[in-house]
Design a protein around this motif. Structure first.
Motif, PDB file in Angstrom:
ATOM      1  N   PRO A 355       0.823  -1.219   0.000  1.00 33.89           N
ATOM      2  CA  PRO A 355       0.000   0.000   0.000  1.00 33.89           C
ATOM      3  C   PRO A 355       0.855   1.266   0.000  1.00 33.89           C
ATOM      4  N   ALA A 356       0.449   2.241  -0.789  1.00 37.71           N
ATOM      5  CA  ALA A 356       1.216   3.478  -0.906  1.00 37.71           C
ATOM      6  C   ALA A 356       1.255   4.267   0.386  1.00 37.71           C
ATOM      7  N   ASP A 357       0.251   4.038   1.257  1.00 39.34           N
ATOM      8  CA  ASP A 357       0.224   4.777   2.520  1.00 39.34           C
ATOM      9  C   ASP A 357       0.960   4.048   3.652  1.00 39.34           C
ATOM     10  N   THR A 358       1.739   3.012   3.318  1.00 37.63           N
ATOM     11  CA  THR A 358       2.526   2.308   4.339  1.00 37.63           C
ATOM     12  C   THR A 358       3.497   3.283   5.000  1.00 37.63           C
ATOM     13  N   PRO A 359       3.526   3.336   6.334  1.00 38.61           N
ATOM     14  CA  PRO A 359       4.406   4.291   7.024  1.00 38.61           C
ATOM     15  C   PRO A 359       5.888   3.991   6.793  1.00 38.61           C
ATOM     16  N   VAL A 360       6.651   5.056   6.719  1.00 38.10           N
ATOM     17  CA  VAL A 360       8.105   4.956   6.551  1.00 38.10           C
ATOM     18  C   VAL A 360       8.769   5.935   7.525  1.00 38.10           C
ATOM     19  N   ALA A 361       9.846   5.512   8.130  1.00 43.43           N
ATOM     20  CA  ALA A 361      10.650   6.413   8.965  1.00 43.43           C
ATOM     21  C   ALA A 361      12.104   6.300   8.556  1.00 43.43           C
ATOM     22  N   LEU A 362      12.764   7.422   8.454  1.00 40.99           N
ATOM     23  CA  LEU A 362      14.202   7.465   8.188  1.00 40.99           C
ATOM     24  C   LEU A 362      14.888   8.028   9.423  1.00 40.99           C
ATOM     25  N   VAL A 363      15.840   7.288   9.951  1.00 42.04           N
ATOM     26  CA  VAL A 363      16.562   7.721  11.152  1.00 42.04           C
ATOM     27  C   VAL A 363      18.012   7.958  10.751  1.00 42.04           C
ATOM     28  N   GLN A 364      18.403   9.217  10.751  1.00 42.50           N
ATOM     29  CA  GLN A 364      19.748   9.612  10.333  1.00 42.50           C
ATOM     30  C   GLN A 364      20.661   9.733  11.548  1.00 42.50           C
ATOM     31  N   GLU A 365      21.897   9.258  11.397  1.00 39.21           N
ATOM     32  CA  GLU A 365      22.908   9.344  12.468  1.00 39.21           C
ATOM     33  C   GLU A 365      22.380   8.761  13.785  1.00 39.21           C
ATOM     34  N   GLY A 366      21.732   7.614  13.678  1.00 40.07           N
ATOM     35  CA  GLY A 366      21.096   7.005  14.849  1.00 40.07           C
ATOM     36  C   GLY A 366      22.036   6.750  16.005  1.00 40.07           C
ATOM     37  N   THR A 367      21.574   6.979  17.211  1.00 37.09           N
ATOM     38  CA  THR A 367      22.229   6.800  18.519  1.00 37.09           C
ATOM     39  C   THR A 367      23.273   7.861  18.808  1.00 37.09           C
ATOM     40  N   THR A 368      23.515   8.790  17.889  1.00 39.59           N
ATOM     41  CA  THR A 368      24.494   9.844  18.134  1.00 39.59           C
ATOM     42  C   THR A 368      23.774  11.146  18.498  1.00 39.59           C
ATOM     43  N   ALA A 369      24.560  12.147  18.863  1.00 43.21           N
ATOM     44  CA  ALA A 369      23.981  13.440  19.217  1.00 43.21           C
ATOM     45  C   ALA A 369      23.292  14.103  18.031  1.00 43.21           C
ATOM     46  N   ALA A 370      23.653  13.688  16.802  1.00 40.27           N
ATOM     47  CA  ALA A 370      23.067  14.283  15.592  1.00 40.27           C
ATOM     48  C   ALA A 370      21.846  13.521  15.094  1.00 40.27           C
ATOM     49  N   GLN A 371      21.359  12.566  15.877  1.00 40.23           N
ATOM     50  CA  GLN A 371      20.224  11.747  15.415  1.00 40.23           C
ATOM     51  C   GLN A 371      18.998  12.605  15.108  1.00 40.23           C
ATOM     52  N   ARG A 372      18.331  12.266  14.007  1.00 37.54           N
ATOM     53  CA  ARG A 372      17.040  12.870  13.712  1.00 37.54           C
ATOM     54  C   ARG A 372      16.187  11.871  12.953  1.00 37.54           C
ATOM     55  N   ARG A 373      14.888  12.036  13.080  1.00 43.01           N
ATOM     56  CA  ARG A 373      13.924  11.119  12.465  1.00 43.01           C
ATOM     57  C   ARG A 373      13.023  11.890  11.517  1.00 43.01           C
ATOM     58  N   VAL A 374      12.824  11.344  10.319  1.00 47.02           N
ATOM     59  CA  VAL A 374      11.928  11.926   9.327  1.00 47.02           C
ATOM     60  C   VAL A 374      10.885  10.878   8.972  1.00 47.02           C
ATOM     61  N   ASP A 375       9.610  11.221   9.097  1.00 51.06           N
ATOM     62  CA  ASP A 375       8.518  10.282   8.813  1.00 51.06           C
ATOM     63  C   ASP A 375       7.878  10.584   7.470  1.00 51.06           C
ATOM     64  N   ALA A 376       7.397   9.530   6.817  1.00 47.83           N
ATOM     65  CA  ALA A 376       6.765   9.678   5.511  1.00 47.83           C
ATOM     66  C   ALA A 376       5.918   8.433   5.254  1.00 47.83           C
ATOM     67  N   THR A 377       5.485   8.260   4.018  1.00 45.29           N
ATOM     68  CA  THR A 377       4.853   7.032   3.550  1.00 45.29           C
ATOM     69  C   THR A 377       5.597   6.608   2.285  1.00 45.29           C
ATOM     70  N   LEU A 378       5.260   5.433   1.772  1.00 42.81           N
ATOM     71  CA  LEU A 378       5.904   5.017   0.530  1.00 42.81           C
ATOM     72  C   LEU A 378       5.621   5.995  -0.600  1.00 42.81           C
ATOM     73  N   ALA A 379       4.441   6.613  -0.558  1.00 44.76           N
ATOM     74  CA  ALA A 379       4.079   7.551  -1.623  1.00 44.76           C
ATOM     75  C   ALA A 379       4.850   8.862  -1.525  1.00 44.76           C
ATOM     76  N   THR A 380       5.254   9.249  -0.313  1.00 41.08           N
ATOM     77  CA  THR A 380       5.854  10.570  -0.123  1.00 41.08           C
ATOM     78  C   THR A 380       7.330  10.539   0.240  1.00 41.08           C
ATOM     79  N   VAL A 381       7.901   9.347   0.443  1.00 42.31           N
ATOM     80  CA  VAL A 381       9.238   9.278   1.030  1.00 42.31           C
ATOM     81  C   VAL A 381      10.309   9.905   0.134  1.00 42.31           C
TER      82      VAL A 381
END
Length: 408
Positions: A355-381
């Motif tokens: 499904p195009a609306d399946t949730p997606v999360a991107l976690v950049q620089e995980g576990t470090t002080a620079a960690q950030r999370r960006v949420d999307a779906t397959l349609a918008t990622v």
């Protein structure tokens, strides 16, 4: 007797009879060490904790389901008295005294003929700490001293050099997802003992600053011969330094065998007869989502998770991934090294039924002080990655677990 300190000694109990009276929490804590020592353990107790009962069921101890009786300490070398019956404990310790059996009493240390030290282990060394002042025993202080010594030996802050010749070789050490505190205890100790460290860009870089000045640090990302020769050059560097008799650590991000090419390095070393130790690491495929509040499995949501390399696009002839099958799975999909290919990956999954609306999360620089999370779906990622300028390293999580979070 109480005015003199205890005499420290190590008991070799392999095959020797040890009697334990009482199957409660004290026995549960002490039995594993006695089992590890190879003792022939005879437990006397009308009841036991589930963990102690499991030891009996596994055949690790012999359990007599009854109370203590005179004669139970016959032929014993060592006794642990830990019942809730003071009168029975007194009779048992008196029997131990008559039979010259060293005896520990959990309820009255002053009436015991032996004390259990606070113990810990580090790479073949057992640290045992006893209070020297018999009148001022402080178990918490003793345990704290034990913990400080063991931790220092494990993480290298307490240096105890080997005086016998070390066998040169290579350790492939998984450094974890980035936070230096998430490397294993063994990995950190091997780093502290290394002569040469060949480090990945994604390894825990902060740990390199703690190395002594004499340690040679080689940045694997800067080894010459170009991008496609880099692995061959890394293998050569490992072999070269190990042949010089040095202790070499290959510090890798995550786990050496999860897209880390660790087996290639081990095979290269094996071909020339160089011994190699593999130290597993915490994989970013699990730890980074966890650090961002995402469980890769969750009851009623996902019963499986699949880890995939996204370094080549789905339509690339080099790809070994069965993307159509992945699109049909209902569990969690974790993609590593896929930031620049996520648009094509999302299109492929949707084209094969995800499904195009399946949730997606991107976690950049995980576990470090620079960690950030960006949420999307397959349609918008794909658009979200561009808009938010998401850069590697980032772990991509696809599935309903992305929406799972703490309840109010």
């Amino acid at each position: 007797m109480a005015e003199h300190p205890a005499y420290p000694v190590g008991l070799r109990l392999t095959g020797r009879r040890v009697v334990v009276l009482g199957g409660g929490q004290v026995a549960q804590r002490r039995l594993p060490a006695l089992i590890a020592a190879g003792a022939d353990i005879f437990l006397v107790s009308p009841s036991a904790t589930p963990s102690v009962e499991a030891m009996a069921d596994a055949g690790e101890i012999t359990w007599q389901r009854r109370r203590y009786e005179e004669g139970d300490l016959e032929n014993a070398w060592y006794a642990l008295i830990a019942t809730g019956d003071t009168e029975a404990n007194t009779r048992a310790s008196a029997e131990a005294e008559r039979r010259r059996v060293w005896c520990v009493r959990s309820d009255d240390a002053d009436e015991a003929t032996a004390w259990t030290p606070a113990t810990g282990h580090s790479e073949g060394v057992t640290v045992a700490v006893l209070t020297t002042d018999a009148k001022g025993r402080d178990p918490r202080h003793t345990a704290a001293v034990r913990d400080a010594v063991v931790e220092g030996l494990r993480d290298g802050t307490l240096v105890a050099p080997h005086h016998r010749t070390r066998t040169p070789g290579v350790a492939l050490v998984g450094g974890g997802p980035g936070d230096p505190d998430l490397i294993t205890v063994r990995g950190r100790r091997l780093l502290a003992e290394a002569d040469v460290v060949i480090a990945d860009r994604l390894g825990p870089r902060d740990l390199l600053a703690e190395l002594p000045p004499h340690v040679e640090v080689i940045d694997a990302a800067k080894i010459p011969y170009g991008r496609f020769m880099a692995q061959e050059a890394i293998n050569s560097a490992l072999i070269e330094h190990a042949k010089q008799g040095k202790s070499v650590v290959r510090l890798k991000g995550g786990d050496p065998y999860v897209f880390g090419r660790g087996m290639e390095e081990l095979q290269a070393l094996a071909e020339v007869g160089i011994p190699c130790t593999v130290v597993p690491g915490i994989s970013s495929s699990i730890s980074v989502p966890s650090a961002a509040g995402i469980p890769v499995t969750h009851r009623g949501v996902a019963h499986e998770f699949t880890v995939v390399s996204g370094h080549v696009a789905p339509d690339d002839e080099r790809s070994l991934v069965d993307w159509p099958s992945l699109a049909r799975l209902t569990g969690t999909l974790v993609i590593l090294m896929g930031v620049d290919k996520i648009g094509k990956i999302a299109e492929t999954l949707v084209a094969h039924g995800k499904p195009a609306d399946t949730p997606v999360a991107l976690v950049q620089e995980g576990t470090t002080a620079a960690q950030r999370r960006v949420d999307a779906t397959l349609a918008t990622v794909a658009e979200r990655v561009r808009a938010e300028d998401v850069k590697p390293p980032a772990v991509i999580v696809i599935g309903e677990v992305v929406k799972v979070g703490p309840t109010a």
